[in-house]
Write a protein that holds these residues in place. Structure first.
Motif, short mmCIF file in Angstrom:
data_model
loop_
_atom_site.label_atom_id
_atom_site.label_comp_id
_atom_site.label_asym_id
_atom_site.label_seq_id
_atom_site.Cartn_x
_atom_site.Cartn_y
_atom_site.Cartn_z
N ASP A 53 0.80 -1.23 0.03
CA ASP A 53 -0.14 -0.11 -0.02
C ASP A 53 1.11 1.11 -0.19
N PRO A 54 0.53 2.24 -0.73
CA PRO A 54 1.23 3.71 -0.54
C PRO A 54 1.60 4.05 0.84
N GLN A 55 0.76 3.89 1.89
CA GLN A 55 1.25 4.64 3.18
C GLN A 55 2.29 3.77 3.85
N VAL A 56 2.10 2.48 3.33
CA VAL A 56 3.00 1.70 3.87
C VAL A 56 4.53 1.62 3.40
N ALA A 57 4.35 1.92 1.97
CA ALA A 57 5.72 2.44 1.31
C ALA A 57 6.33 3.60 1.69
N LEU A 91 19.74 3.33 0.98
CA LEU A 91 19.33 2.09 0.71
C LEU A 91 18.36 1.36 1.42
N LEU A 92 18.16 1.41 2.68
CA LEU A 92 17.14 1.07 3.53
C LEU A 92 15.79 1.77 3.15
N ALA A 93 15.81 3.22 3.10
CA ALA A 93 14.95 3.77 2.66
C ALA A 93 14.30 3.35 1.20
N ALA A 94 15.32 3.17 0.41
CA ALA A 94 14.78 2.47 -1.02
C ALA A 94 14.01 0.90 -0.73
N LEU A 95 14.77 0.22 -0.07
CA LEU A 95 13.96 -0.96 0.31
C LEU A 95 12.46 -0.78 0.75
N GLY A 96 12.55 0.04 2.05
CA GLY A 96 11.36 0.43 2.50
C GLY A 96 10.38 0.97 1.58
N SER A 97 10.68 1.75 0.61
CA SER A 97 9.76 2.44 -0.37
C SER A 97 9.23 1.37 -1.43
N LEU A 99 9.36 -2.36 -0.56
CA LEU A 99 8.67 -3.33 0.18
C LEU A 99 7.95 -2.83 1.45
N GLY A 100 7.88 -1.78 1.81
CA GLY A 100 7.18 -1.32 3.01
C GLY A 100 7.72 -1.47 4.35
N ILE A 101 6.97 -0.74 5.09
CA ILE A 101 7.67 -0.51 6.57
C ILE A 101 7.76 -2.11 7.12
N GLY A 102 6.66 -2.80 6.96
CA GLY A 102 6.83 -4.33 7.70
C GLY A 102 7.91 -5.07 7.19
N SER A 103 8.39 -4.69 6.10
CA SER A 103 9.64 -5.55 5.90
C SER A 103 11.09 -5.06 6.48
N LEU A 104 10.91 -4.02 7.03
CA LEU A 104 12.26 -3.33 7.54
C LEU A 104 13.01 -4.24 8.67
N ILE A 148 12.71 -9.75 -1.16
CA ILE A 148 12.07 -9.67 -2.48
C ILE A 148 11.47 -11.28 -2.99
N VAL A 149 12.48 -11.97 -2.85
CA VAL A 149 12.14 -13.33 -3.29
C VAL A 149 11.29 -14.08 -2.38
N TRP A 150 11.38 -13.86 -1.20
CA TRP A 150 10.41 -14.41 -0.11
C TRP A 150 9.17 -13.92 -0.33
N SER A 151 8.85 -12.42 -0.58
CA SER A 151 7.63 -12.10 -0.61
C SER A 151 6.91 -12.01 -2.24
N SER A 152 7.75 -12.82 -2.87
CA SER A 152 7.26 -12.98 -4.33
C SER A 152 6.00 -13.60 -4.56
N ARG A 153 4.90 -13.13 -5.11
CA ARG A 153 3.80 -13.54 -5.37
C ARG A 153 3.80 -14.97 -6.05
N LEU A 154 4.90 -15.31 -6.91
CA LEU A 154 5.07 -16.54 -7.61
C LEU A 154 5.54 -17.54 -6.97
N ILE A 155 6.28 -17.17 -5.65
CA ILE A 155 6.82 -18.35 -4.65
C ILE A 155 5.44 -18.62 -3.87
N ASN A 156 4.90 -17.48 -3.49
CA ASN A 156 3.93 -17.62 -2.16
C ASN A 156 2.29 -18.26 -2.93
N SER A 157 2.45 -18.08 -4.28
CA SER A 157 1.03 -18.73 -5.00
C SER A 157 1.31 -20.17 -5.22
N SER A 158 2.55 -20.72 -5.21
CA SER A 158 2.83 -21.97 -5.28
C SER A 158 2.86 -22.77 -3.97
#
Length: 159
Positions: A53-57, A91-97, A99-104, A148-158
């Protein structure tokens, strides 16, 4: 799904590049980190390809930067020298933007643990004392790639 995979792959390639640059120069260039922050906020705010979500980013970008900024300020207060470069905070700000605050928290934990092990190996390999600096950006990049890999929809959907 294809665009999501392309975005994640592109982000991983940029993180690999930043890790390589930081290992060689001890710098994370603003000409890469600033656009990475802006693109993460753009994709999560204005496109249907959002990772969160935008707010989370936006919170992820702000909290990501200020977490490492404050850690560095506290370290500087007690040791009279910087403990982190502000490229790491960007770099951490970029990752947060992206993947969101929950990933930090998990990314910081993984990067810190890898940094302890990798830093000791780096110092030993280069025959440096324990007080010598080593780049932290590569460990942030690895933690970001894992997320990024862990949260991938591709991996989570399988699963």
């Amino acid at each position: 799904m294809l665009i999501d995979t392309l975005l994640r792959s592109g982000l991983i390639l940029v993180l690999i590049y930043l890790a390589w640059v930081d290992l060689r120069t001890f710098l994370l260039p603003n000409k890469v980190t600033y656009p990475l922050i802006a693109l993460g906020l753009f994709f999560n705010t204005f496109t249907p390809y959002a990772f969160c979500d935008p707010q989370v980013a936006w919170l992820g970008a702000l909290i990501g930067y200020f977490t490492l900024y404050l850690i560095n300020r506290i370290y500087r207060h007690f040791r009279c020298q910087d403990g982190l470069g502000m490229g790491d905070a960007k770099l951490l700000a970029a990752l947060g933007s992206w993947l969101g605050i929950g990933s930090l928290p998990l990314m910081l934990l993984v990067a810190s643990l890898l940094g302890i092990i990798g830093g000791l190996l780096w110092l030993r390999h280069h025959k440096l004392s324990s007080g010598h600096v080593f780049p932290f950006g590569p460990f942030l990049a690895i933690a970001g790639i894992i997320e990024i890999v862990w949260s991938s929809r591709l991996i989570n959907s399988s699963i």
